[in-house]
Design a protein around this motif. Structure first.
Motif, PDB file in Angstrom:
ATOM      1  N   ASP A   1       9.743   4.551  -4.654  1.00 55.59           N
ATOM      2  CA  ASP A   1       8.973   4.233  -5.840  1.00 55.59           C
ATOM      3  C   ASP A   1       8.103   2.997  -5.669  1.00 55.59           C
TER       4      ASP A   1
ATOM      5  N   SER B   1       2.404   5.667   1.747  1.00 53.50           N
ATOM      6  CA  SER B   1       2.784   4.277   1.547  1.00 53.50           C
ATOM      7  C   SER B   1       3.649   3.779   2.701  1.00 53.50           C
ATOM      8  N   ARG B   2       4.051   4.700   3.548  1.00 52.62           N
ATOM      9  CA  ARG B   2       4.944   4.340   4.642  1.00 52.62           C
ATOM     10  C   ARG B   2       4.286   4.732   5.956  1.00 52.62           C
ATOM     11  N   GLY B   3       4.225   3.769   6.873  1.00 57.87           N
ATOM     12  CA  GLY B   3       3.544   4.047   8.134  1.00 57.87           C
ATOM     13  C   GLY B   3       4.448   3.862   9.331  1.00 57.87           C
TER      14      GLY B   3
ATOM     15  N   LEU C   1       2.180   4.485  -5.681  1.00 58.24           N
ATOM     16  CA  LEU C   1       1.230   3.590  -6.350  1.00 58.24           C
ATOM     17  C   LEU C   1      -0.198   3.948  -5.999  1.00 58.24           C
ATOM     18  N   HIS C   2      -0.574   3.830  -4.788  1.00 56.79           N
ATOM     19  CA  HIS C   2      -1.857   4.380  -4.380  1.00 56.79           C
ATOM     20  C   HIS C   2      -1.906   4.521  -2.873  1.00 56.79           C
TER      21      HIS C   2
ATOM     22  N   GLY D   1      10.230   1.391   8.675  1.00 55.13           N
ATOM     23  CA  GLY D   1       8.833   1.793   8.683  1.00 55.13           C
ATOM     24  C   GLY D   1       7.917   0.618   8.416  1.00 55.13           C
ATOM     25  N   ARG D   2       6.631   0.933   8.314  1.00 52.34           N
ATOM     26  CA  ARG D   2       5.635  -0.106   8.034  1.00 52.34           C
ATOM     27  C   ARG D   2       5.178   0.025   6.590  1.00 52.34           C
ATOM     28  N   PHE D   3       5.285  -1.080   5.852  1.00 55.82           N
ATOM     29  CA  PHE D   3       4.935  -1.046   4.431  1.00 55.82           C
ATOM     30  C   PHE D   3       3.982  -2.184   4.109  1.00 55.82           C
TER      31      PHE D   3
ATOM     32  N   HIS E   1       5.091  -1.567  -1.202  1.00 54.30           N
ATOM     33  CA  HIS E   1       5.482  -0.176  -0.963  1.00 54.30           C
ATOM     34  C   HIS E   1       6.772  -0.202  -0.171  1.00 54.30           C
TER      35      HIS E   1
ATOM     36  N   GLU F   1       0.649  -5.546  -1.341  1.00 53.66           N
ATOM     37  CA  GLU F   1      -0.761  -5.759  -1.655  1.00 53.66           C
ATOM     38  C   GLU F   1      -0.966  -6.123  -3.113  1.00 53.66           C
TER      39      GLU F   1
ATOM     40  N   ALA G   1       8.851   2.968   0.769  1.00 54.21           N
ATOM     41  CA  ALA G   1       9.231   4.378   0.790  1.00 54.21           C
ATOM     42  C   ALA G   1       9.114   5.026  -0.580  1.00 54.21           C
TER      43      ALA G   1
ATOM     44  N   HIS H   1       2.137  -5.254  -5.368  1.00 52.91           N
ATOM     45  CA  HIS H   1       2.853  -4.019  -5.069  1.00 52.91           C
ATOM     46  C   HIS H   1       3.434  -4.097  -3.668  1.00 52.91           C
TER      47      HIS H   1
END
Lengths: 161, 445
Positions: free
Chosen positions: A120, B11-13, B6-7, A142-144, A116, A147, A118, A114
């Motif tokens: 979906d 999800s955005r930092g 998703l979990h 940003g930070r994504f 991430h 995983e 932002a 996965h």
């Protein structure tokens, strides 16, 4: 005991695959990849994330028609999962907004990666023993985290600027 | 693909703090600390609360009807979220996750900083307990037994550790099954304990109220002889008498926030993932270790100050050195607030909106009860990482400056002339250490 041996075997297969992939022209002889998408992959020699273009591995000359042309501008993330250990592991990767992130993955178990991003998020299904390939565009700053879905392990943290 | 996160709650930092910000922040913290230490006041200046009379406001906020309306409104909100917890769908669009991890855990900091003891006034545990005692025709302040004063807020410190563990370590923390167990434990322990010991138990044991009351010590709203006053927050802090167990409370708060960042460092992720020990064990030990570092360094520095104070003008009136960690807690509260703002401001703004939207549809049936369901989440904040970084820097360094000033004020009240500098040097060093660690963790190596 047995799982250690299995891990070693998988590592050997991984090494073989990655080495074969580096040959570029010798790709048809790579043992495991079966799909056209997988055989058009040109990974860099080391199984680490590289944010910069890699001079050593030029784009493959004849990619499958439906595959977008690999670009030297892509961020490459080469993921291996063997014996429950993922590589890279929690690595920070610098990405420019709008840059494409190309993921290649080889695993000894079925997994899901996965990313991430932002909205979906992006999901790449990974089948045991098969080289999987996927990509997405880092659209937002940003930070994504990238995983593994089953184990929850963090492969990489993308810092999109 | 269904567009469902998703979990994980966010999800955005935040992007890492630029390294130049870390350097500037650390230099500022160090410089301000020594200026305050060496070239400011040597006699206490913040012993009086003064401030402005706020009796007009007090007439409103103390009106029984206003109190009751606020308490009932908050209780209804919790009941609404409880409905989502009990009967909602087990996915991240359920508002209970954002309500607990964002609105409650993060939101209580700005709420208490601006609104003072508003959390305590509307705590749903208190409202429930008051309702029960009204039915039983008993005094809510009196329980079946008396809670010894030395208990202070120790039970709440344990509860805060429990919540920090839930938030940072507990597997599947964003599933309804896990959250139901924790929420039920909070509710039962809070209400049953209050029946046993009277409402005093809630101040002692409710982790959220203890957290809110600690932050509220830095708010301008103080009651002097029953009268509400708006005072300089520096004076509010410098005159606060923290309850026993406050060192544990602030250590858990500072330590858990630091561990949240520390858990994002590549070194930590690799160490945990490459190890054969379960991540839960690593997380538990790591969280405890960071909290212990905070507690030990702060206790040692305050104890040192207390030892010097025994030779000071107050003599034996300066109290035991062992009591100084508690007495100095006010100086670390602003650092806690600065940490929380820096770490969670974007989470609060962005995920807080998502929670407000989700609250319209607690059961996941497409309702729009509160009229918020069709609103969109504005994540524009993430498009200005420079502005976010500046807010983070100002929060951390600002918290440090306020903390240093309060520590200095508390120190000059008790220290002898001969130890005016040496007595508070370890405390200053510890606070610089917290601040620089906070900056480096935001740099996220």
């Amino acid at each position: 005991m047995t799982w250690t041996t299995r891990g070693l075997a998988v590592s050997a297969v991984l090494a073989a695959l990655l080495t074969a992939g580096c040959g570029g022209a010798d790709q048809e002889t790579a043992p495991a990849p079966t799909s056209p998408a997988a055989s058009s992959v040109a990974p860099t020699p080391t199984a680490t994330a590289t944010a910069s273009p890699t001079p050593g591995s030029p784009p493959v000359s004849s990619p499958a028609p439906e595959e977008p042309t690999p670009s030297s501008d892509d961020v490459r993330l080469e993921v291996t999962l063997a014996d429950g250990k993922v590589s890279p592991s929690g690595e920070k990767v610098d990405v420019r907004q709008g840059q494409r992130v190309v993921i290649t993955a080889l695993s000894d178990v079925d997994e899901e990666i996965h990313a991430h991003n932002a909205g979906d998020g992006y999901t790449l299904g990974v089948k045991a023993g098969k080289l999987s390939r996927g990509q997405f565009v880092a659209e937002d700053k940003g930070r994504f985290e990238v995983e593994l879905h089953e184990s929850g392990d963090v492969i990489a943290i993308l810092n999109v600027r | 693909m269904t567009p469902v996160p998703l979990h994980g709650i966010a999800s955005r930092g935040d992007l890492p703090l630029p390294f130049s910000f870390v350097v500037v922040g650390a230099a500022l913290a160090l410089a301000v600390s020594f200026v305050v230490l060496l070239s400011t006041w040597r006699t206490p200046r913040l012993t009086e609360l003064e401030g402005r009379d706020a009796s007009a406001l007090q007439r409103v906020v103390d009106a029984p009807a206003v109190r009751l309306a606020a308490a009932v409104a908050v209780l209804l909100l919790y009941a609404w979220v409880g409905l989502a917890l009990a009967a909602g769908r087990d996915r991240l669009t359920n508002p209970v996750f954002g309500f607990v991890y964002v609105w409650m855990w993060v939101g209580l900091v700005p709420l208490s900083l601006v609104g003072g003891r508003i959390w305590r006034a509307t705590n749903p545990l208190r409202t429930l307990h008051r309702g029960l005692t009204r039915l039983a025709r008993t005094d809510p302040d009196v329980g079946l037994a008396t809670l010894p004063a030395r208990i202070g807020v120790w039970p709440a410190a344990v509860g805060l550790f429990g919540f920090a563990w839930l938030e940072l370590v507990q597997p599947d923390r964003t599933t309804l099954g896990v959250l139901r167990v924790w929420a039920l434990a909070w509710l039962v322990l809070g209400v049953v304990g209050a029946v046993a010991f009277g409402s005093r138990w809630i101040a002692a044991a409710d982790p959220f109220e203890a957290y809110a009351s600690t932050v509220a010590a830095a708010s301008p709203w103080v009651r002097v002889d029953g009268g509400l006053r708006a005072v300089n927050p520096l004076r509010a802090l410098a005159t606060w008498d923290p309850p026993p167990g406050s060192v544990a409370v602030v250590s858990v708060l500072l330590g858990s926030t630091a561990f949240d960042s520390f858990g994002n460092t590549t070194w930590w992720i690799q160490t945990v993932q490459d190890s054969d020990l379960p991540g839960t064990i690593w997380g538990t030990v790591g969280l405890l270790a960071v909290i212990a570092v905070v507690a030990l360094t702060f206790t040692a520095a305050a104890w040192w100050l207390g030892r010097a104070a025994a030779r000071g003008p107050l003599g034996s009136g300066a109290g035991r050195a062992a009591d100084y960690p508690r007495r100095m807690v006010a100086s670390v509260v602003p650092i806690v607030v600065g940490y929380v703002v820096a770490h969670y401001v974007t989470l609060l703004v962005v995920e807080g909106q998502r929670t407000a939207i989700a609250l319209s549809d607690p059961l996941g049936r497409g309702w729009n009860v509160l009229g918020t369901a069709d609103l969109g989440v504005s994540a524009a904040l993430f498009n200005y990482p420079g502005a976010v970084a500046l807010v983070q820097l100002l929060a951390i360094v600002g918290g440090h400056v306020v903390g240093i000033v309060v520590a200095h004020e508390l120190a000059v009240r008790v220290l002898p002339e001969s130890a005016a500098v040496s007595g508070q040097l370890p405390m200053l060093a510890v606070m610089v250490f917290y601040t620089c660690s906070g900056l480096v963790l935001l740099f996220s190596p």
